[in-house]
Design a protein around this motif. Structure first.
Motif, PDB file in Angstrom:
ATOM      1  N   MET A 159      12.965  42.023  26.690  1.00  0.00           N
ATOM      2  CA  MET A 159      12.156  42.885  27.023  1.00  0.00           C
ATOM      3  C   MET A 159      11.264  42.717  25.513  1.00  0.00           C
ATOM      4  SD  MET A 159      14.489  46.636  27.641  1.00  0.00           S
ATOM      5  CE  MET A 159      12.586  47.494  27.289  1.00  0.00           C
ATOM      6  N   ALA A 160      11.081  42.406  24.590  1.00  0.00           N
ATOM      7  CA  ALA A 160      10.304  41.776  23.759  1.00  0.00           C
ATOM      8  C   ALA A 160       9.024  40.645  24.085  1.00  0.00           C
ATOM      9  CB  ALA A 160      10.889  41.265  22.359  1.00  0.00           C
ATOM     10  N   ILE A 161      10.293  39.451  24.610  1.00  0.00           N
ATOM     11  CA  ILE A 161       9.721  38.510  25.217  1.00  0.00           C
ATOM     12  C   ILE A 161       8.466  39.375  27.066  1.00  0.00           C
ATOM     13  CG2 ILE A 161       9.552  36.700  27.000  1.00  0.00           C
ATOM     14  CD1 ILE A 161      11.953  35.912  25.049  1.00  0.00           C
ATOM     15  N   MET A 162       8.471  40.053  27.432  1.00  0.00           N
ATOM     16  CA  MET A 162       8.664  40.084  28.665  1.00  0.00           C
ATOM     17  C   MET A 162       6.832  40.721  27.935  1.00  0.00           C
ATOM     18  SD  MET A 162      11.305  41.609  30.693  1.00  0.00           S
ATOM     19  CE  MET A 162      10.564  42.152  32.208  1.00  0.00           C
ATOM     20  N   ARG A 163       7.232  42.133  27.017  1.00  0.00           N
ATOM     21  CA  ARG A 163       5.948  42.689  26.682  1.00  0.00           C
ATOM     22  C   ARG A 163       5.002  41.804  25.536  1.00  0.00           C
ATOM     23  NH1 ARG A 163       6.466  46.649  21.804  1.00  0.00           N
ATOM     24  NH2 ARG A 163       5.078  48.967  22.889  1.00  0.00           N
ATOM     25  N   ARG A 164       5.195  40.461  25.016  1.00  0.00           N
ATOM     26  CA  ARG A 164       4.369  40.343  24.150  1.00  0.00           C
ATOM     27  C   ARG A 164       3.603  39.668  24.877  1.00  0.00           C
ATOM     28  NH1 ARG A 164       1.328  39.761  20.645  1.00  0.00           N
ATOM     29  NH2 ARG A 164       2.615  41.148  19.368  1.00  0.00           N
ATOM     30  N   GLN A 205      -1.353  38.007  27.968  1.00  0.00           N
ATOM     31  CA  GLN A 205      -1.976  37.402  29.285  1.00  0.00           C
ATOM     32  C   GLN A 205      -2.845  39.073  29.454  1.00  0.00           C
ATOM     33  OE1 GLN A 205       1.120  35.492  30.830  1.00  0.00           O
ATOM     34  NE2 GLN A 205      -0.416  34.852  32.833  1.00  0.00           N
ATOM     35  N   PHE A 206      -2.868  40.184  29.231  1.00  0.00           N
ATOM     36  CA  PHE A 206      -3.498  41.134  30.568  1.00  0.00           C
ATOM     37  C   PHE A 206      -4.014  42.157  29.400  1.00  0.00           C
ATOM     38  CE2 PHE A 206      -0.261  39.630  32.728  1.00  0.00           C
ATOM     39  CZ  PHE A 206      -1.679  38.884  34.004  1.00  0.00           C
ATOM     40  N   VAL A 265       0.231  47.403  26.548  1.00  0.00           N
ATOM     41  CA  VAL A 265       0.935  47.402  25.790  1.00  0.00           C
ATOM     42  C   VAL A 265       1.964  48.170  27.034  1.00  0.00           C
ATOM     43  CG1 VAL A 265       1.667  47.977  23.729  1.00  0.00           C
ATOM     44  CG2 VAL A 265      -0.134  46.836  23.916  1.00  0.00           C
ATOM     45  N   LEU A 266       2.865  47.522  27.314  1.00  0.00           N
ATOM     46  CA  LEU A 266       4.507  47.804  27.934  1.00  0.00           C
ATOM     47  C   LEU A 266       5.312  49.141  27.230  1.00  0.00           C
ATOM     48  CD1 LEU A 266       5.550  45.314  30.484  1.00  0.00           C
ATOM     49  CD2 LEU A 266       3.167  46.778  31.207  1.00  0.00           C
ATOM     50  N   GLU A 267       5.006  50.067  27.535  1.00  0.00           N
ATOM     51  CA  GLU A 267       5.826  51.553  26.749  1.00  0.00           C
ATOM     52  C   GLU A 267       7.597  50.825  27.478  1.00  0.00           C
ATOM     53  OE1 GLU A 267       5.631  52.269  23.997  1.00  0.00           O
ATOM     54  OE2 GLU A 267       3.722  51.458  24.466  1.00  0.00           O
TER      55      GLU A 267
END
Ligand code: FAD
Ligand code: EPU
Length: 292
Positions: A270-275, A280-281, A284-286
């Protein structure tokens, strides 16, 4: 005598929680109880309050990641009949917090009541769904709720009208309360058409989401700009793996826990996905899932 010896038939110690979650991973609860009645639940809660022990409610564990270290304090489940009843009176339906969402929807189909059928396929309990205002872009559970019965930290019972629950997208302000039951105002319609809409909603969900895999649904909330799944997918993350955890190839906002996954794998992924989505965009995903 220890405080928990007052509840010899209700409390177990060191109970592994993995089997009580849809991820199927995570450590034990220090204390675990499935009370048989509201009175027994009240006594337990009051006693924990006196001891300063945290209390957590566990529904189907379908929006939950339990860490390997497990959970201090008491974890309570509500599978007993007193907590999973469904009563219908005219257009009103009251369901206990321990009732499965799908079982409640089956009642509405049988009675010809419209309003909850588009939640079909969400695997939680009524309590968990109310706590997190579960739903889809078509319907949130809060849209049909009129009131809830809650238990406070000292075991007192309150009725709360829906407009005081702070419902928003995947949120409520019911943290710290135990949801005992919820009442819904529904519309009359033929059983056949309610059943038909339930089927359509469920099949659409099954086509687009990996419902049979070990997951907790979408791991991130949707940001205002677009679906989190859109950004995760465009970041090329489908299939990315950490240990046993991987981003689903079917739906990019699902993390699947293959056999051998540990909770850290999920958190690290999840940390990788968030980063990556942030880099890239600039978004910030919660997290949507609850981490214990
Ligand atoms: P749990 O995961 O057990 O708990 C979630 C939170 O609610 C915890 O904080 C817990 O303490 C609290 N809680 C549980 N019961 C109570 C209670 N009685 N009183 C107070 N607090 C309580 N969600 C959606 O919104 N939409 C979807 O389309 C959707 N699809 C999913 C598909 C799959 C395959 C999976 C695995 C999950 C999906 N989810 C979806 C996520 C999840 O099913 C929902 O969030 C569900 O409402 C969680 O309910 P639960 O009983 O499993 O709660
Ligand atoms: N998309 C992708 N790649 C994917 C999946 C989706 O690019 O792998 C894009 C597509 O453009 C698609 C759009 O995202 O059109 C929306 O996808 P979807 O309809 O699946 O909706 P979502 O926003 O990803 C939300 C909820 C789901 C709910 C569906 C119902 C959130 C975080 N998720 O997903 O809820 O079931 O709508 O359509 O709000 C959950 O909360 O756990 C959950 C599963």
């Amino acid at each position: 005598m220890n405080w928990w010896d007052e509840f010899p038939s209700a409390i177990r110690r060191g109970v592994p929680l993995a089997g009580y979650t849809t991820f199927g991973i995570g450590g034990p609860a220090e204390f675990f109880a499935e009370p048989r009645s509201i009175a027994e639940l009240g006594r337990l809660i009051r006693r924990c309050h006196e001891e300063g022990l945290p209390v957590r409610l566990l529904g189907k564990g379908s929006n939950l990641l339990v860490q390997e270290a497990g959970v201090a304090g008491l974890v309570v489940r509500l599978p007993a009949p007193q907590f999973s009843h469904v009563e219908v009176s005219g257009n009103r339906l009251t369901a206990g917090a321990g009732c499965r969402l799908e079982a409640m929807i089956s009642h509405t189909v049988r009675r010809g009541l419209r309003g909850l059928e588009c939640l079909s396929g969400i695997p939680g309990t009524v309590g968990g769904a109310v706590r997190g205002n579960a739903g889809t872009p078509l319907a949130e559970i809060s849209g049909a709720i009129t009131a809830m019965t809650l238990m406070g930290p000292t075991g007192t019972i309150y009725d709360l009208p829906a407009d005081q629950a702070g419902f928003g997208y995947r949120r409520s302000n019911l943290g710290g309360w135990i949801i005992l039951a919820a009442t819904f105002q529904l519309e009359e319609e033929s059983s056949e058409s309610v059943a038909q809409r339930r089927r359509v909603c469920f099949q659409a969900k099954r086509r687009r989401q990996p419902l049979a895999a070990r997951s907790a649904g979408c791991v991130f909330k949707n940001p205002p700009e677009n679906s989190a799944s859109f950004f995760i997918d465009r970041a090329g993350l489908k299939g990315t793996r950490v240990g046993g955890a991987r981003v689903s190839d079917v739906h990019a906002n699902y993390v699947i826990a293959d056999l051998g996954t540990i909770s850290c794998d999920v958190l690290c992924l999840m940390a990788i996905m968030r980063r990556r989505v942030q880099d890239q965009f600039g978004i910030v995903l919660e997290p949507e899932i609850v981490v214990w």
